[in-house]
Design a protein around this motif. Structure first.
Motif, PDB file in Angstrom:
ATOM      1  N   GLU A  22     -22.676  21.263  31.221  1.00 21.97           N
ATOM      2  CA  GLU A  22     -21.950  20.817  30.023  1.00 21.97           C
ATOM      3  C   GLU A  22     -22.290  21.717  28.827  1.00 21.97           C
ATOM      4  OE1 GLU A  22     -21.313  16.621  27.631  1.00 21.97           O
ATOM      5  OE2 GLU A  22     -23.244  16.964  28.589  1.00 21.97           O
ATOM      6  N   TYR A  23     -23.560  22.094  28.712  1.00 18.31           N
ATOM      7  CA  TYR A  23     -23.979  22.967  27.607  1.00 18.31           C
ATOM      8  C   TYR A  23     -23.464  24.395  27.800  1.00 18.31           C
ATOM      9  CZ  TYR A  23     -27.010  19.131  26.243  1.00 18.31           C
ATOM     10  OH  TYR A  23     -27.483  17.912  25.856  1.00 18.31           O
ATOM     11  N   MET A  24     -23.399  24.830  29.042  1.00 13.42           N
ATOM     12  CA  MET A  24     -22.887  26.174  29.321  1.00 13.42           C
ATOM     13  C   MET A  24     -21.391  26.241  28.992  1.00 13.42           C
ATOM     14  SD  MET A  24     -25.653  27.621  30.182  1.00 13.42           S
ATOM     15  CE  MET A  24     -25.435  29.152  31.066  1.00 13.42           C
ATOM     16  N   GLU A  25     -20.649  25.206  29.368  1.00 13.45           N
ATOM     17  CA  GLU A  25     -19.222  25.150  29.051  1.00 13.45           C
ATOM     18  C   GLU A  25     -19.000  25.085  27.546  1.00 13.45           C
ATOM     19  OE1 GLU A  25     -17.884  21.783  31.311  1.00 13.45           O
ATOM     20  OE2 GLU A  25     -18.149  22.833  33.220  1.00 13.45           O
ATOM     21  N   LEU A  26     -19.845  24.335  26.861  1.00 12.76           N
ATOM     22  CA  LEU A  26     -19.757  24.240  25.405  1.00 12.76           C
ATOM     23  C   LEU A  26     -20.027  25.605  24.773  1.00 12.76           C
ATOM     24  CD1 LEU A  26     -19.376  22.407  22.913  1.00 12.76           C
ATOM     25  CD2 LEU A  26     -21.845  21.974  22.990  1.00 12.76           C
ATOM     26  N   SER A  27     -20.995  26.336  25.291  1.00 15.17           N
ATOM     27  CA  SER A  27     -21.308  27.679  24.782  1.00 15.17           C
ATOM     28  C   SER A  27     -20.102  28.596  24.902  1.00 15.17           C
ATOM     29  CB  SER A  27     -22.494  28.284  25.534  1.00 15.17           C
ATOM     30  OG  SER A  27     -23.643  27.532  25.310  1.00 15.17           O
ATOM     31  N   SER A  28     -19.436  28.567  26.055  1.00 12.26           N
ATOM     32  CA  SER A  28     -18.242  29.402  26.247  1.00 12.26           C
ATOM     33  C   SER A  28     -17.162  29.054  25.226  1.00 12.26           C
ATOM     34  CB  SER A  28     -17.699  29.235  27.662  1.00 12.26           C
ATOM     35  OG  SER A  28     -18.589  29.781  28.606  1.00 12.26           O
ATOM     36  N   LEU A  29     -16.962  27.775  24.993  1.00  8.97           N
ATOM     37  CA  LEU A  29     -15.990  27.329  24.006  1.00  8.97           C
ATOM     38  C   LEU A  29     -16.360  27.843  22.605  1.00  8.97           C
ATOM     39  CD1 LEU A  29     -13.576  25.164  23.462  1.00  8.97           C
ATOM     40  CD2 LEU A  29     -15.451  23.778  22.612  1.00  8.97           C
ATOM     41  N   ILE A  30     -17.633  27.779  22.279  1.00  9.43           N
ATOM     42  CA  ILE A  30     -18.106  28.233  20.968  1.00  9.43           C
ATOM     43  C   ILE A  30     -17.879  29.736  20.810  1.00  9.43           C
ATOM     44  CG2 ILE A  30     -20.178  28.580  19.553  1.00  9.43           C
ATOM     45  CD1 ILE A  30     -21.170  25.852  20.847  1.00  9.43           C
ATOM     46  N   TYR A  31     -18.229  30.522  21.824  1.00  6.06           N
ATOM     47  CA  TYR A  31     -18.043  31.983  21.743  1.00  6.06           C
ATOM     48  C   TYR A  31     -16.583  32.326  21.498  1.00  6.06           C
ATOM     49  CZ  TYR A  31     -22.695  32.138  23.898  1.00  6.06           C
ATOM     50  OH  TYR A  31     -24.027  31.977  24.176  1.00  6.06           O
ATOM     51  N   LYS A  32     -15.694  31.674  22.236  1.00  4.37           N
ATOM     52  CA  LYS A  32     -14.260  31.956  22.095  1.00  4.37           C
ATOM     53  C   LYS A  32     -13.756  31.571  20.707  1.00  4.37           C
ATOM     54  CE  LYS A  32     -13.496  31.448  27.029  1.00  4.37           C
ATOM     55  NZ  LYS A  32     -13.059  30.540  28.093  1.00  4.37           N
TER      56      LYS A  32
END
Length: 159
Positions: free
Chosen positions: A139-149
């Protein structure tokens, strides 16, 4: 002895220079609530200058569910030449499930065929689970990807 786990995620971000993105995450992380107000409630610097090793930040955010989380992160290493930031979570909600949680973010420039600036963001997380019933922190890894984008899109609009 507790078992150490690792997760990795990488995102290729178009129309965003590696230098711009790295500068944002190194120097302007306190602006995350302006870029992603639905995720970040606040980011405040508790110790250090905000952009070098030893900096401690208090982050209030939502993971996409209705719950708000708090985490205190410490920047351990900053390597400008390779655009690498390494940090650890030293306090907060995440430590209830993952007593050890450290990350390394590296941003590498890419040149597309059309000559546009793009970059590759690699996030590696090293963590220890409270117990074997605790899920991996995807969940945190997916959130990180969203933040980077989202940050890359924000920077592209400013350019």
């Amino acid at each position: 002895m507790a078992q150490i786990h690792r997760l990795h995620v990488q995102n290729e971000l178009k129309n965003c220079s590696a230098d711009q993105l790295y500068s944002f995450f190194k120097n302007e992380r306190t602006k995350l609530p302006q870029v992603l107000p639905h995720i970040f409630k606040s980011v405040q610097i508790l110790a250090g200058d905000g952009n070098s090793a030893g900096t401690v930040r208090l982050v209030k955010f939502s993971t996409g569910t209705s719950r708000e989380e708090i985490m205190k992160e410490k920047i351990e290493t900053v390597v400008d030449e390779s655009r690498t930031l390494r940090g650890s979570i030293i306090d907060g909600d995440i430590l209830r499930m993952y007593p050890k949680f450290e990350y390394t973010m590296t941003i590498t420039p890419l040149v597309t065929q059309g000559g546009e600036e793009s970059c590759l963001v690699k996030l590696s997380v090293e963590y220890e689970k409270e117990n074997e019933d605790v899920p991996n922190p995807t969940e945190y890894m997916e959130l990180s990807s969203l933040i980077y984008k989202a940050v890359a899109s924000h920077l592209a609009k400013k350019a």
